[in-house]
Write an enzyme that holds these catalytic residues in place. Structure first.
Site, PDB file in Angstrom:
ATOM      1  N   GLU A  47      41.539  32.182  29.187  1.00  0.00           N
ATOM      2  CA  GLU A  47      43.076  32.131  29.528  1.00  0.00           C
ATOM      3  C   GLU A  47      43.604  30.730  29.153  1.00  0.00           C
ATOM      4  O   GLU A  47      44.316  30.219  29.821  1.00  0.00           O
ATOM      5  CB  GLU A  47      43.210  32.376  30.973  1.00  0.00           C
ATOM      6  CG  GLU A  47      42.744  33.798  31.146  1.00  0.00           C
ATOM      7  CD  GLU A  47      43.060  34.110  32.783  1.00  0.00           C
ATOM      8  OE1 GLU A  47      43.302  33.231  33.517  1.00  0.00           O
ATOM      9  OE2 GLU A  47      43.132  35.347  33.214  1.00  0.00           O
TER      10      GLU A  47
ATOM     11  N   GLU B 229      37.988  43.617  30.483  1.00  0.00           N
ATOM     12  CA  GLU B 229      38.210  43.515  31.986  1.00  0.00           C
ATOM     13  C   GLU B 229      39.290  44.752  32.036  1.00  0.00           C
ATOM     14  O   GLU B 229      40.350  44.440  32.571  1.00  0.00           O
ATOM     15  CB  GLU B 229      39.051  42.242  32.423  1.00  0.00           C
ATOM     16  CG  GLU B 229      38.122  41.027  32.194  1.00  0.00           C
ATOM     17  CD  GLU B 229      38.814  39.802  32.909  1.00  0.00           C
ATOM     18  OE1 GLU B 229      39.492  39.927  33.524  1.00  0.00           O
ATOM     19  OE2 GLU B 229      38.321  38.616  32.674  1.00  0.00           O
TER      20      GLU B 229
HETATM   21  C1  GLA Z   1      41.276  37.524  35.255  1.00  0.00           C
HETATM   22  C2  GLA Z   1      40.009  36.713  35.154  1.00  0.00           C
HETATM   23  C3  GLA Z   1      39.041  37.412  36.223  1.00  0.00           C
HETATM   24  C4  GLA Z   1      39.612  38.032  37.213  1.00  0.00           C
HETATM   25  C5  GLA Z   1      40.863  38.785  37.340  1.00  0.00           C
HETATM   26  C6  GLA Z   1      41.190  39.160  38.376  1.00  0.00           C
HETATM   27  O1  GLA Z   1      41.325  38.529  34.398  1.00  0.00           O
HETATM   28  O2  GLA Z   1      39.511  36.599  33.773  1.00  0.00           O
HETATM   29  O3  GLA Z   1      37.812  36.803  36.246  1.00  0.00           O
HETATM   30  O4  GLA Z   1      39.704  36.772  38.170  1.00  0.00           O
HETATM   31  O5  GLA Z   1      41.685  37.806  36.475  1.00  0.00           O
HETATM   32  O6  GLA Z   1      40.449  39.500  39.238  1.00  0.00           O
END
Ligand code: GLA
Length: 650
Positions: free
Chosen positions: A345, A468
């Site tokens: 990020e 994710e």
């Molecule tokens: C982001 C992070 C993850 C996690 C999510 C929320 O996507 O990359 O590690 O913290 O937020 O759970």
């Protein structure tokens, strides 16, 4: 091995679905293994407060039972609190065990407007730093509010475990009708395809899991059946790995760049599970603005210190990455870390670096940018990760909203440059999606936009992983069959875009196991509901995919090992293998399947009696006189074909 298409299997599932449409989707096929049981409950009418104490060592607050006019009965009050976080706390160390899901219900009221919270605290063994978090918050204007069946579980290796009620400030609190129960235990659906098998020819199918989430046995079974990649959700992040006191000791000794890291018990729980079940791991995440303490960027490793200069930070970054890789290699040489998110990020949606600052003050700002002045830290991170990561481990840049144009361009440009220098292997698309965007019925992103961004990432020639994935329904809307169908359609469209690019994609990882455990639980974003039932979106993403169904497991009575004494040489005892012994067949049905795991677990958890032969069959590792949890796990491994013969564990 037989080839078949899922559609044929689905014929049966659809027939079931017709029946299911009339009932709440959440109850389809859920197998209740064990009903909820009361651990402790009180309405305070007997005046007993002995199970509670005010939280916080130097607290002045007073607990007592009093009549409450609004409640029309006796309640427990806590007055003269000095902080919002002081509240009535119940210690759970001797009454709750790790690995069991509990539910707490309580009515609460604050003297004036407050956000009342039910929270959980525990301290990892060997540490003096408690971890705490809110399980649920409800806004009250001074009236009674009701917390119902708030779920939690306790990880192994912790002490000083408390569940407590707190508020925003020191307003007097009252609580009533408190109950602590074990949550009902549901078994997983065994008669559906394993996701990892369906996609075996395409890519790995993974899940992220936190330590608490992994605790229930059914969750472990769900993971073994469906997933072949595991991401520790929080446990390998800098805030968990860094050891501030040890870093400060190094600085006091004159080295301001040494970084001390260690695996905590929360990481070990997950890595032990990965190791014992041979599940490859995605490491997450090395360099990130978030969940990285501000003190890491400051002189003498104290938040109050000045920001260090870029050279110092570069050395700290190198030492951190080196330390993480070393400690894992040393403690978990047998766990395959096949991927690491090196940087997470770093770009805004507009394609710019973040603002500089500490995460402690502003969750969006980046300590890395503050020290480096820009995003040039990314190249350092990949350089060090390349230097210290284990052989064969692929390195990724990971981000969210990567389908927003500014970010798409920035990420692709950065990744292309790093690729030319041989530093990066792939790009991770987090993919936290919304079936219904806030306040609208449109998804965000539209599946077609997600797909076209994905095509662009795949054209970079880098490996792509979906890291994710979750897709929320709208907040504050009851989950209806119609909404679940909408979610199923959206997931299916997203999966079509992924499958279309399958040659460039090596893993699709869901961010969590069951809806109730998700970080976005309010939006029911995952494939399985709270009772481990596969939702319509599970069925929609496997629909039509050709896959190879692993051979059904033939029950294999274990051959006596050549060194075993012949049965006649032994004095008979209750556990001697009888001629009819079929290891694993706990319920004596003539085959070994998930029902045997459930039967054994019932016997272990609630003392349900096994037959004499069932007990012998259950003791698959032949250790001791009685079957135990290891036997249950080994039978499960046999069922899901991680082991093919019980001789392997004897
Ligand atoms: C982001 C992070 C993850 C996690 C999510 C929320 O996507 O990359 O590690 O913290 O937020 O759970």
């Amino acid at each position: 091995m037989k080839k078949q298409t899922i559609r044929r299997i689905l014929a049966a599932v659809t027939a079931l679905g017709t029946v299911a449409a009339a009932m709440p989707a959440a109850t389809v096929n859920a197998e209740l293994v064990e009903d909820a049981k009361v651990v402790y409950e009180t309405d305070f009418e007997d005046g007993d407060t002995s199970h509670f104490a005010p939280r916080g060592e130097d607290d002045t607050s007073v607990l007592k039972v009093e009549e409450d006019a609004d409640a029309g009965s006796k309640v427990m009050t806590i007055t003269e609190r000095s902080e919002g976080w002081n509240g009535p706390a119940m210690q759970l160390d001797d009454i709750c065990e790790p690995g069991v899901k509990y539910m707490v219900s309580v009515k609460a009221k604050a003297k004036w407007y407050n956000s009342i919270k039910v929270s959980l605290q525990y301290t990892a063994d060997g540490s003096d730093q408690p971890s705490y978090g809110n399980l649920k918050a409800i806004q009250s204007q001074g009236e009674w509010v009701s917390f119902e069946d708030v779920k939690f579980s306790i990880p192994a290796g912790v002490h000083d475990v408390f569940v407590y009620v707190e508020g925003d400030d020191k307003a007097d609190l009252a609580i009533d009708d408190f109950s602590l129960k074990t949550a009902p235990v549901y078994g997983i659906e065994e008669d559906i395809p394993g996701l990892k098998n369906v996609y075996a020819d395409y890519f790995k199918i993974g899940t992220a899991v936190t330590e608490g989430e992994l605790a229930p046995k059914s969750t472990q079974q769900l993971i073994l059946k469906h997933f072949n990649s595991l991401t520790p959700g929080n446990e390998l992040k800098p805030e968990n790995m860094l050891d501030q006191k040890a870093c400060q000791a190094e600085a006091a000794d004159g080295d301001n760049t040494q970084v001390v890291v260690s695996l905590k018990s929360n990481a070990r729980s997950i890595l032990n599970f990965a190791r014992d079940n041979h599940i490859p791991v995605r490491g997450h995440t090395l360099v990130w603005h978030s969940q990285t303490p501000g003190w890491f960027f400051k002189e003498d490793y104290t938040l109050e210190g000045d920001w260090v200069d870029e050279d110092t930070m570069r050395k700290r970054m190198e030492n951190y990455i080196k330390g993480v890789m070393e400690v894992i290699a040393e403690e978990y040489p047998d766990v395959e870390f096949y991927a690491w998110d090196v940087v997470n990020e770093a770009w805004t949606d507009g394609g710019a670096p973040r603002d500089g600052g500490t995460y402690d003050e502003d969750r969006e700002s980046s300590g890395w940018v503050k020290v480096y002045g820009d995003n040039s830290f990314i190249k350092d991170a990949f350089t060090f990760a390349r230097k210290y990561a284990p052989k064969g481990c692929k390195l990724y840049y990971n981000d969210f909203n990567e389908y927003i144009q500014g970010k798409t361009e920035a990420v692709i440009k950065m990744a292309t440059e790093l690729k030319e220098e041989g530093l990066i292997d792939g790009i991770g698309l987090q993919s936290h999606l919304n079936v219904m965007n806030y306040g609208s019925e449109e998804p965000f992103p539209m599946a077609v936009h997600y797909g076209s961004a994905l095509d662009k990432y795949c054209q970079t020639g880098l490996d792509i992983q979906i890291t994710e994935l979750d897709a929320t329904l709208a907040q504050d809307m009851p989950v209806t069959d119609a909404l679940l169908e909408l979610q199923a359609k959206y997931y299916s469209d997203i999966m079509d875009a992924i499958v279309r690019n399958k040659d460039s994609i090596s893993a699709v990882v869901f961010w969590g196991t069951t809806d109730d455990q998700s970080w976005r639980a309010w939006g029911s974003p995952l494939l399985f509901d709270e009772q481990y039932v596969a939702k319509p979106c599970f069925h929609s993403i496997i629909d039509g995919i050709e896959y190879t169904e692993p051979e059904p497991t033939e029950p294999k009575p274990t051959e006596p090992k050549p060194t075993d004494p012949k049965p006649t040489d032994l004095a008979p005892s209750e556990t001697d293998p009888l001629p009819g012994t079929m290891y694993g067949d706990v319920d004596e049905s003539g085959k070994v399947d998930i029902l045997d795991v459930i039967t054994l677990n019932k016997s272990l958890m609630v003392g349900e009696k096994l037959t004499a032969q069932g007990k012998i069959n259950a003791n698959v590792d032949c250790k001791g006189d009685n079957p135990d949890e290891t036997d249950a796990l080994n039978i499960l491994k046999f069922v899901v074909e991680i082991i093919s013969d019980f001789a392997e564990v004897q």
